[in-house]
Motif scaffolding. Structure first.
Motif, PDB file in Angstrom:
ATOM      1  N   ALA A 223     -13.189  42.589  -7.142  1.00 36.75           N
ATOM      2  CA  ALA A 223     -12.441  43.845  -7.220  1.00 36.75           C
ATOM      3  C   ALA A 223     -11.038  43.690  -6.653  1.00 36.75           C
ATOM      4  O   ALA A 223     -10.069  44.234  -7.203  1.00 36.75           O
ATOM      5  N   THR A 227      -7.729  43.898  -8.850  1.00 37.96           N
ATOM      6  CA  THR A 227      -6.745  44.946  -8.577  1.00 37.96           C
ATOM      7  C   THR A 227      -5.343  44.365  -8.531  1.00 37.96           C
ATOM      8  O   THR A 227      -4.401  44.915  -9.126  1.00 37.96           O
ATOM      9  N   LYS A 228      -5.170  43.233  -7.845  1.00 36.35           N
ATOM     10  CA  LYS A 228      -3.849  42.594  -7.792  1.00 36.35           C
ATOM     11  C   LYS A 228      -3.397  42.186  -9.191  1.00 36.35           C
ATOM     12  O   LYS A 228      -2.258  42.463  -9.587  1.00 36.35           O
ATOM     13  N   MET A 231      -2.544  45.298 -11.369  1.00 34.00           N
ATOM     14  CA  MET A 231      -1.320  45.957 -10.905  1.00 34.00           C
ATOM     15  C   MET A 231      -0.086  45.181 -11.347  1.00 34.00           C
ATOM     16  O   MET A 231       0.897  45.761 -11.835  1.00 34.00           O
ATOM     17  N   VAL A 246      -6.727  46.749 -18.459  1.00 33.19           N
ATOM     18  CA  VAL A 246      -7.764  46.862 -17.431  1.00 33.19           C
ATOM     19  C   VAL A 246      -9.146  47.043 -18.064  1.00 33.19           C
ATOM     20  O   VAL A 246     -10.162  46.580 -17.509  1.00 33.19           O
ATOM     21  N   ASN A 250     -12.073  44.522 -17.037  1.00 34.68           N
ATOM     22  CA  ASN A 250     -13.358  44.959 -16.492  1.00 34.68           C
ATOM     23  C   ASN A 250     -14.522  44.637 -17.419  1.00 34.68           C
ATOM     24  O   ASN A 250     -15.657  44.460 -16.963  1.00 34.68           O
TER      25      ASN A 250
END
Length: 277
Positions: A223, A227-228, A231, A246, A250
């Motif tokens: 996670a 996330t990095k 972003m 994303v 995922n």
């Protein structure tokens, strides 16, 4: 290259068994000026930390009284020394490759999958601003001061500040800082959003960042690294493109053992335990 063979850097595990590692710019007698060795070693060190499964979070800092005074003047001199003026095209082509090499060393922060948190104390000038704008989270102590200094050296800042700073503090503020080269304080850096928090002392900053980093390190590494990555990728995309990216990300990693462990830990009212990445 392992964690112990650097001339300009030092890697230190925060404590035994911790998944937080310190990456320290280690030329305090030269105010941590960025040497030619630094630009070779920095991406190597980040790659080492990225590939080490014991590392979950990296804390970047500077040894001694200051974070970093920018590029060592010797590096600047080397870009102009011994260049024959008879062929302007070849001189320019070589200089462009040299600049791209220096840029790549800073961009290595973004290539590192693990979050890089920077703690600034004392001076953060010129090339040091290039470095912190590439970091994921920024903090400073009350004695910190900053300057996008290149314009005063007759240089257009070329290692990332002009590209990354506007997205952090806004276009107008970044333009003003870059054109004036003026010095600004940690409190102003906080006000404009360049840093997330100003600590009273360097020691308080180190303790505070360590606690924050340990908190991130306890989370699912899939996670956190996701996330990095998302972003950074979404920064240069439209909202629609970012949402699509994303969703694709995922679809590849969401159905993991980390998700199962997080759900079970929540139901059992305990702290989750995740496998290393």
């Amino acid at each position: 290259m392992d964690k112990g063979n650097y001339k300009s850097l030092k890697i230190v595990r925060t404590s035994s068994g911790s998944n937080v590692f310190n990456l320290i710019i280690n030329r305090p007698s030269h105010v941590n000026a960025l040497s030619a060795d630094f630009f070779i070693e920095f991406p190597q060190a980040l790659s080492f930390l990225d590939q080490n499964p014991d590392v979950a979070v990296v804390i970047l800092s500077g040894a001694g009284r200051h974070f970093c005074s920018g590029i060592d003047i010797q590096v600047l001199n080397s870009n102009f020394a011994d260049r024959p003026l008879s062929d302007r095209g070849r001189v320019g082509e070589k200089l462009r490759r040299d600049i791209k090499f220096l840029q790549d060393a800073i961009t290595a922060i973004e290539r590192c999958r693990k979050p890089v948190i920077v703690g600034v104390h004392g001076a953060c000038v010129g090339g040091a601003v290039d470095i912190i704008t590439a970091c994921d989270v920024r903090y400073c102590s009350k004695d910190a001061y900053f300057s996008v200094k290149e314009v005063d050296l007759a240089i257009t800042a070329d290692l990332g500040t002009l590209q990354r700073l506007p997205g952090i503090v806004g276009y107008g503020k970044a333009m003003e800082l870059a054109l004036t080269g003026r010095q600004f304080s940690g409190s102003e850096a906080k006000e404009m959003g360049l840093v997330s928090k100003v600590f009273d002392t360097k020691e308080a900053m180190e303790e505070g960042i360590k606690a924050i980093a340990e908190g991130i390190a306890a989370k699912s590494p899939l996670a956190v690294t996701g996330t990095k990555a998302v972003m950074l990728k979404s920064r240069d995309m439209s909202v629609e493109q970012g949402l699509d990216y994303v969703a694709t990300w995922n679809s590849g990693v969401l159905l993991s053992d980390d998700l199962k462990e997080a759900v079970m830990a929540h139901l059992q009212k305990r702290k989750p335990s995740f496998a290393k990445l």
